[in-house]
Design an enzyme around this catalytic site. Structure first.
Site, short mmCIF file in Angstrom:
data_model
loop_
_atom_site.label_atom_id
_atom_site.label_comp_id
_atom_site.label_asym_id
_atom_site.label_seq_id
_atom_site.Cartn_x
_atom_site.Cartn_y
_atom_site.Cartn_z
N CYS A 27 -40.30 21.90 -15.55
CA CYS A 27 -38.99 22.07 -14.91
C CYS A 27 -37.94 22.34 -15.99
O CYS A 27 -37.87 21.61 -16.98
CB CYS A 27 -38.64 20.81 -14.13
SG CYS A 27 -36.95 20.81 -13.53
N SER A 78 4.54 -17.06 -9.36
CA SER A 78 3.66 -15.96 -9.78
C SER A 78 4.31 -15.25 -10.96
O SER A 78 5.43 -15.58 -11.35
CB SER A 78 3.38 -15.02 -8.62
OG SER A 78 4.55 -14.36 -8.29
N LYS A 111 -5.38 -12.86 -18.79
CA LYS A 111 -5.03 -12.99 -17.37
C LYS A 111 -6.30 -12.85 -16.55
O LYS A 111 -6.87 -11.77 -16.45
CB LYS A 111 -3.99 -11.95 -16.96
CG LYS A 111 -3.52 -12.18 -15.54
CD LYS A 111 -2.32 -11.36 -15.19
CE LYS A 111 -1.70 -11.77 -13.86
NZ LYS A 111 -2.62 -11.72 -12.73
N TYR A 116 -32.51 -32.86 -16.83
CA TYR A 116 -31.32 -33.07 -16.00
C TYR A 116 -31.75 -33.42 -14.57
O TYR A 116 -31.23 -34.34 -13.95
CB TYR A 116 -30.44 -31.82 -16.00
CG TYR A 116 -29.21 -31.95 -15.13
CD1 TYR A 116 -28.04 -32.52 -15.64
CD2 TYR A 116 -29.22 -31.53 -13.81
CE1 TYR A 116 -26.91 -32.66 -14.85
CE2 TYR A 116 -28.10 -31.68 -13.00
CZ TYR A 116 -26.94 -32.24 -13.52
OH TYR A 116 -25.84 -32.38 -12.73
N ASP A 117 -32.73 -32.68 -14.10
CA ASP A 117 -33.23 -32.89 -12.75
C ASP A 117 -33.75 -34.31 -12.55
O ASP A 117 -33.51 -34.94 -11.52
CB ASP A 117 -34.39 -31.90 -12.55
CG ASP A 117 -34.36 -31.32 -11.18
OD1 ASP A 117 -33.25 -30.99 -10.74
OD2 ASP A 117 -35.45 -31.24 -10.58
S1 IVH Z 1 0.21 -18.82 -15.12
C1 IVH Z 1 4.12 -19.44 -13.67
N1 IVH Z 1 -1.84 -17.99 -16.50
O1 IVH Z 1 -1.93 -14.71 -12.06
C2 IVH Z 1 2.83 -19.04 -14.10
N2 IVH Z 1 -1.62 -17.28 -14.26
O2 IVH Z 1 0.68 -13.56 -10.87
C3 IVH Z 1 1.88 -18.80 -13.03
N3 IVH Z 1 -3.44 -15.85 -13.49
O3 IVH Z 1 -1.24 -16.84 -9.38
C4 IVH Z 1 0.51 -18.77 -13.41
N4 IVH Z 1 -4.57 -15.86 -15.36
O4 IVH Z 1 -3.68 -16.66 -10.21
C5 IVH Z 1 -1.20 -17.95 -15.32
N5 IVH Z 1 -3.64 -17.34 -17.81
C6 IVH Z 1 -2.99 -17.32 -16.65
C7 IVH Z 1 -3.48 -16.60 -15.56
C8 IVH Z 1 -2.76 -16.60 -14.36
C9 IVH Z 1 -4.52 -15.44 -14.10
C10 IVH Z 1 -3.06 -15.51 -12.10
C11 IVH Z 1 -2.77 -16.71 -11.26
C12 IVH Z 1 -1.38 -16.51 -10.72
C13 IVH Z 1 -1.17 -15.05 -10.92
C14 IVH Z 1 0.29 -14.83 -11.16
#
Ligand code: IVH
Length: 719
Positions: free
Chosen positions: A476, A80, A114, A34-35
């Site tokens: 000990c 979120s 998540k 690769y290098d």
């Molecule tokens: S979906 C509307 N999928 O969790 C959906 N988020 O609290 C928004 N996150 O800001 C995001 N894994 O940083 C989604 N598989 C996943 C995720 C994920 C981590 C985080 C992401 C988001 C936060 C939401």
């Protein structure tokens, strides 16, 4: 060839290799090859500077630092997720969905881990990465394009895929994270070079993303995983499943653990499976996310106060908690090493109550400088022992002081010895260059002796206070107790009925002071029966199991002695190479080093152990009590599984894991703990998780428990 064409080809070849290495984790060429390719591209660009484009793999860190980040307005809000922690809260989420989706029945759920990192948005215009931004408050984030370009798993140009044309505008959202291994390495290096140590991979990832100098970001091991879609033009996706399939084809990293399931049962089964396998997932996750798979239904459900109604995060029990240090003391282990331990105000973390926390060694104690009365953040991840990850300095009591390193053993008052730990380098005096580094002096010296190169010299690199040890190694009481516990443990003499409490009592009453005394307990039968909490029956059971244990395999005997760094596998190795105890006892350094898997460090540990006067005396007393099982060296044709690598996983119902392991080993196999390309097959029981997945990915044969019985009786069927 036309230089334009040649340049495009060169860039494309490197992009494909980047994708194979950083996204698929399955490189096709060696680092050196690769290098060479990469240097070829750089020199081409020096020759034809007018051709240089910003999407070239050489341009990942070409950008100067900035004084502050520009703000970036997201086209579509970055939402979120709402969280639930229990099944009943989860049921409410499903009820809400059912209510709004009364007229539809064909919706599926898409489940994802998540990730515990930092959310970002990436924009590709005609396939070229043109922008990267942090989530910020969801409406405005920061423009971190130059930092994002340094992240190797993010393509600067999407891969051309025959199955899916590149959209003219594509906004992908996802998580920036640092894998567990990379994080450990990052912090180890930080400790070595006296840099700031990060509390967890998430902090390290988001801190690294927000560096004003992209050169610093480029040195951090950041990775990316896609988890959503922003604005898209010139393409349409029907579902998350279809989206991720196409993103993977375009060269973007997509989580292999994502899965489409049916209904709440499917979601819960997914949660249980990911939670059970959490430790073997290479990055931190703090739960799973359930999403409605079809985009049309996501739109129908819409969102409420910045969170979608079509998705929810089902979080795992918290792995971090804050508590107080009530005391710090030093525990003496079997090897004599004193380990500093913080006694904590009990607190629930990762689903269990924690009241003790190891501080590992003196180096760590001095680095962290914990004090009595300190408020600390502790972390307990999976089966991992709890760790102090942070001290909240602002809450430190006014009159606190650093913990003194003891000068005398807390158990026997003997003097404490300090053992320093260094890394050693072999240097070539001709080139004044490093040849190789080692974790111990003896390994480095061995390397020099055997390479027969007079120009090689030894250099000590760091010198850290690693361990403090009680100097009364064999007398000990804590060491004696530790050795006895080890001696009777399951993989050693496996004596039922000699638990820690009972050993303690017997030591206190002077019935036991070394392992050979165990076989003389019979002489005190009447006295033992009179001890509080014992009786005729329990003592008779105990003496029977002691008696039965006299008949012992050579490998177990070697293991039970507790020779430093000689575990189960090395003991087995020694037994099958030397065949009887006295040959092991008298083996020379050279005899030992000739064996596979035994390096100079372990070889010298073995030789030094048997040289010790205490050990010789112990063995003179111990061996006559034992009947060491004869090893009959098998012919090669009696070892049909010779050198095969086998992995056991999942819950096995009919046989115990140890039984299976022993029978496979006796047929010549090597039983290993992780699945790799070299694994010949895996034996999977119920609820097998990530190892089974990895085996199927690599196309490795999977045997059930029934197949295993057939294998033992008729190996030819399987090889
Ligand atoms: S979906 C509307 N999928 O969790 C959906 N988020 O609290 C928004 N996150 O800001 C995001 N894994 O940083 C989604 N598989 C996943 C995720 C994920 C981590 C985080 C992401 C988001 C936060 C939401």
């Amino acid at each position: 060839m036309d230089p334009h064409l040649k340049y495009d080809n060169l860039k494309e070849v490197i992009r494909r290799h980047d994708y194979k290495y950083y996204v698929l984790d399955d490189p096709e060429i060696s680092d050196i090859e690769y290098d060479i390719l990469f240097r070829g591209l750089s020199s081409f660009e020096r020759k034809f500077p007018e051709l240089l484009t910003s999407d070239s793999p050489t341009q990942r860190v070409g950008i100067a630092p900035v004084s502050s980040f520009k703000t970036y307005e997201h086209n579509k809000q970055m939402l979120s997720l709402s969280n639930v922690f229990s099944k009943s809260e989860l049921q409410d989420f499903f009820k809400r969905i059912e209510k709004r989706m009364m007229d539809v029945s064909d919706y599926d759920f898409y489940c994802e881990p998540k990730m515990d990192g930092a959310a970002i948005s990436l924009i590709f215009e005609d396939g070229i990465l043109t922008r990267g931004a942090t989530r910020g408050d969801g409406t405005t984030g920061e423009d971190i394009t130059s930092n994002v370009k340094t992240i190797k798993s993010i393509p600067q140009k999407l891969l051309q895929s025959s199955s899916f044309p590149i959209p003219s505008y594509l906004e992908i959202r996802g998580e920036i994270y640092i894998s567990k291994d990379d994080f450990e390495r990052l912090n180890k290096n930080a400790i070595h070079s006296d840099d700031k140590v990060f509390a967890n991979p998430r902090n390290a990832a988001s801190g690294s993303l927000r560096q004003l100098d992209p050169k610093i970001t480029s040195k951090r091991p950041l990775s990316f995983m896609a988890h959503g879609l922003g604005e898209v033009r010139g393409a349409e996706f029907k579902s998350l499943e279809a989206l991720f399939l196409n993103l993977a084809n375009l060269g973007l990293p997509v989580n292999k653990l994502n899965k489409k399931v049916n209904g709440i049962e499917g979601c819960i089964a997914y949660y249980e499976n990911i939670l059970a396998n959490r430790d073997s997932i290479p990055f931190d996750i703090d739960g799973v996310v359930y999403k409605i798979n079809q985009f049309a239904y996501q739109d129908k459900l819409g969102e409420i106060s910045r969170s979608p109604r079509w998705a929810i995060a089902h979080k795992f029990p918290a792995e971090e908690a804050t508590t107080l240090i009530e005391e710090i003391n030093f525990q003496v282990g079997r090897t004599g090493i004193l380990t500093p331990v913080a006694r904590l105000k009990p607190v629930k973390v990762g689903g269990v109550i924690v009241s003790n926390c190891t501080l590992h060694n003196i180096d760590e104690l001095q680095r962290l400088d914990p004090r009595i009365g300190d408020t600390v953040v502790i972390r307990r991840a999976g089966d991992v022992i709890p760790q102090i990850i942070k001290i909240i300095e602002s809450k430190r009591p006014d009159e606190s002081s650093s913990i003194d390193i003891p000068r005398f053993c807390p158990a026997c008052n003997s003097k404490i010895k300090q053992e320093n730990q260094s890394d050693w380098e072999v240097i070539s005096s001709l080139k004044n260059d490093k040849v190789k580094s080692f974790g111990s002096k003896i390994e480095a010296e061995y390397f020099i002796n055997f390479s027969n190169r007079p120009e090689y010299q030894l250099k000590e690199i760091t010198n850290r206070a690693a361990f403090i040890k009680c100097s009364s190694v064999f007398s000990c009481p804590e060491i004696v107790k530790g050795n006895l516990i080890h001696f009777v443990s399951r993989k050693a003499f496996d004596i039922d009925g000699l638990g820690q409490e009972i050993l303690n009592t017997f030591i206190q009453k002077s019935y036991l002071s070394d392992p050979s005394d165990i076989f003389c307990l019979e002489n005190y039968r009447l006295d033992l029966e009179k001890l509080e909490g014992f009786g005729k029956k329990s003592i008779s059971n105990l003496l029977t199991s002691i008696n039965n244990s006299r008949n012992i395999e050579l490998s177990r005997l070697v293991y039970s002695l507790g020779i430093p760094e000689v575990g189960e596998a090395t003991s087995r190795n020694l037994a099958s190479a030397f065949l009887d105890f006295s040959s092991i006892q008298n083996a020379s350094f050279i005899n030992l080093i000739e064996l596979d898997d035994i390096g100079p460090k372990v070889a010298s540990n073995i030789v030094n152990f048997f040289k010790h006067e205490y050990v010789s005396k112990l063995l003179v007393n111990l061996i006559p009590h034992l009947k060491i099982k004869k090893i009959i060296k098998k012919n090669i044709d009696e070892m049909p599984l010779l050198n095969m690598q086998i992995v056991l996983t999942g819950k096995l119902a009919r046989f115990s894991r140890d039984e299976i392991k022993e029978s496979l080993i006796s047929m010549g196999a090597k039983v290993t703990s992780s699945v790799s390309k070299n694994t010949n097959f895996i034996i999977a029981g119920e609820n097998a998780g990530s190892k089974l997945n990895k085996a199927s990915e690599l196309g490795i044969k999977v045997l059930s428990e029934e197949n295993y019985s057939e294998l033992i009786n008729d190996p030819k069927k399987y090889i």
